[in-house]
Write an enzyme that holds these catalytic residues in place. Structure first.
Site, PDB file in Angstrom:
ATOM      1  N   ASP A 268       8.951  14.837  82.912  1.00  0.00           N
ATOM      2  CA  ASP A 268       8.110  14.975  84.094  1.00  0.00           C
ATOM      3  C   ASP A 268       7.677  16.425  84.262  1.00  0.00           C
ATOM      4  O   ASP A 268       8.325  17.350  83.772  1.00  0.00           O
ATOM      5  CB  ASP A 268       8.872  14.528  85.337  1.00  0.00           C
ATOM      6  CG  ASP A 268       9.420  13.111  85.210  1.00  0.00           C
ATOM      7  OD1 ASP A 268       8.667  12.245  84.720  1.00  0.00           O
ATOM      8  OD2 ASP A 268      10.577  12.877  85.590  1.00  0.00           O
TER       9      ASP A 268
ATOM     10  N   ARG B  97       5.831  11.601  81.096  1.00  0.00           N
ATOM     11  CA  ARG B  97       6.151  10.568  82.071  1.00  0.00           C
ATOM     12  C   ARG B  97       5.346  10.838  83.343  1.00  0.00           C
ATOM     13  O   ARG B  97       4.158  10.618  83.369  1.00  0.00           O
ATOM     14  CB  ARG B  97       7.666  10.508  82.323  1.00  0.00           C
ATOM     15  CG  ARG B  97       8.108   9.172  82.896  1.00  0.00           C
ATOM     16  CD  ARG B  97       9.614   8.991  82.863  1.00  0.00           C
ATOM     17  NE  ARG B  97      10.314   9.919  83.743  1.00  0.00           N
ATOM     18  CZ  ARG B  97      11.464   9.635  84.351  1.00  0.00           C
ATOM     19  NH1 ARG B  97      12.029   8.458  84.158  1.00  0.00           N
ATOM     20  NH2 ARG B  97      12.058  10.521  85.114  1.00  0.00           N
TER      21      ARG B  97
ATOM     22  N   ARG C 284       0.094   3.978  89.906  1.00  0.00           N
ATOM     23  CA  ARG C 284       1.161   4.799  90.501  1.00  0.00           C
ATOM     24  C   ARG C 284       0.687   6.225  90.762  1.00  0.00           C
ATOM     25  O   ARG C 284       1.261   7.193  90.283  1.00  0.00           O
ATOM     26  CB  ARG C 284       2.407   4.770  89.618  1.00  0.00           C
ATOM     27  CG  ARG C 284       2.981   3.357  89.539  1.00  0.00           C
ATOM     28  CD  ARG C 284       4.293   3.275  88.806  1.00  0.00           C
ATOM     29  NE  ARG C 284       4.845   1.934  88.974  1.00  0.00           N
ATOM     30  CZ  ARG C 284       6.011   1.529  88.468  1.00  0.00           C
ATOM     31  NH1 ARG C 284       6.752   2.375  87.775  1.00  0.00           N
ATOM     32  NH2 ARG C 284       6.439   0.305  88.669  1.00  0.00           N
TER      33      ARG C 284
ATOM     34  N   LYS D 119       3.137   6.073  93.597  1.00  0.00           N
ATOM     35  CA  LYS D 119       4.047   4.983  93.952  1.00  0.00           C
ATOM     36  C   LYS D 119       4.963   5.531  95.041  1.00  0.00           C
ATOM     37  O   LYS D 119       5.540   6.615  94.886  1.00  0.00           O
ATOM     38  CB  LYS D 119       4.896   4.524  92.773  1.00  0.00           C
ATOM     39  CG  LYS D 119       5.946   3.470  93.169  1.00  0.00           C
ATOM     40  CD  LYS D 119       6.801   3.045  91.988  1.00  0.00           C
ATOM     41  CE  LYS D 119       7.957   2.151  92.428  1.00  0.00           C
ATOM     42  NZ  LYS D 119       7.518   0.879  93.016  1.00  0.00           N
TER      43      LYS D 119
END
Length: 221
Positions: free
Chosen positions: A14, A36, A96, A99
């Site tokens: 991330d 990610r 997302r 999300k």
């Protein structure tokens, strides 16, 4: 600027992760080519977080949806998070973005969402989302309706938006849509959680595209 050196691998990771934090401000950052997610607020309480004036660049050659649009983008699922998401440019996503779940109270205001091949808001269990004064252009679906489990208010019309006044101290601003499937969310039962808190101001949606394009991201101070 945060760019992943291994965007073809999920374990490439991330861009920014918060978990168990408080009073964090993420401002004028550009994230791109993530393995990610671009920004993650984990399961632990992150409490007060402001994410403003950032450029979330979802253009990629390693898309999970195989169309060049990044799928895992913004993941806000903390157990007691209070998140202001303002003035950000969210580009070329497929899902997302964000999300929201856990027990997150999200104020999404004056953001520019451009080019989505799928959905933007995924409204998970426990989420409480107020979206106002945003621009959704060529942005697919504003809300993924197939798995909607939380609460969302999308500032649908001037009359309904009057409900904001008692808790935010002002009327909410209308969102603007172009080639985007809008969603009418009118849930106001969570507005009580805004009481007594510092609330971000909101400009009209007509000024958002130009202002965000001029200020969002690294080096645009």
């Amino acid at each position: 600027m945060i760019t992943n050196l291994n965007p073809q691998y999920v374990w490439g990771g991330d861009g920014i992760t918060l978990d168990g934090t408080d009073l964090v401000w993420i401002d004028h950052v550009t994230t791109s080519l993530m393995g990610r997610q671009h920004i993650v607020l984990g399961n632990g309480a992150s409490n007060r977080v402001t994410i403003s004036n950032n450029f979330i660049d979802g253009r990629t050659s390693w898309s999970a949806t195989c169309d060049g649009y990044h799928y895992w983008n913004l993941y806000f699922t903390g157990s007691n998070d209070l998140v202001t998401f303002k003035g950000n440019y969210v580009l070329h996503t497929s899902g997302r973005a964000p999300k929201v779940g856990g027990n997150t109270l999200l104020h999404a205001v004056n953001n520019y969402f451009y080019q989505s091949s799928g959905h933007l808001f995924e409204v998970g269990a426990g989420s409480k989302i107020l979206a106002e004064g945003n621009v959704f252009q060529n942005a697919g679906q504003m809300v993924e309706t197939s798995s909607l489990a939380g609460q969302i208010f999308t500032s649908p019309d001037s009359s309904t938006n009057q409900a904001c006044s008692a808790y935010l101290g002002r009327t909410c601003q209308l969102n603007a849509y172009g080639s985007t499937t809008s969603y009418t969310g009118t849930t106001t039962s969570f507005f009580q959680y805004f009481s007594g808190k510092n609330i971000a101001s909101a400009a009209t949606a007509s000024s958002v595209q130009s202002s965000v394009m001029g200020t969002a991201g690294y080096g645009k101070l």
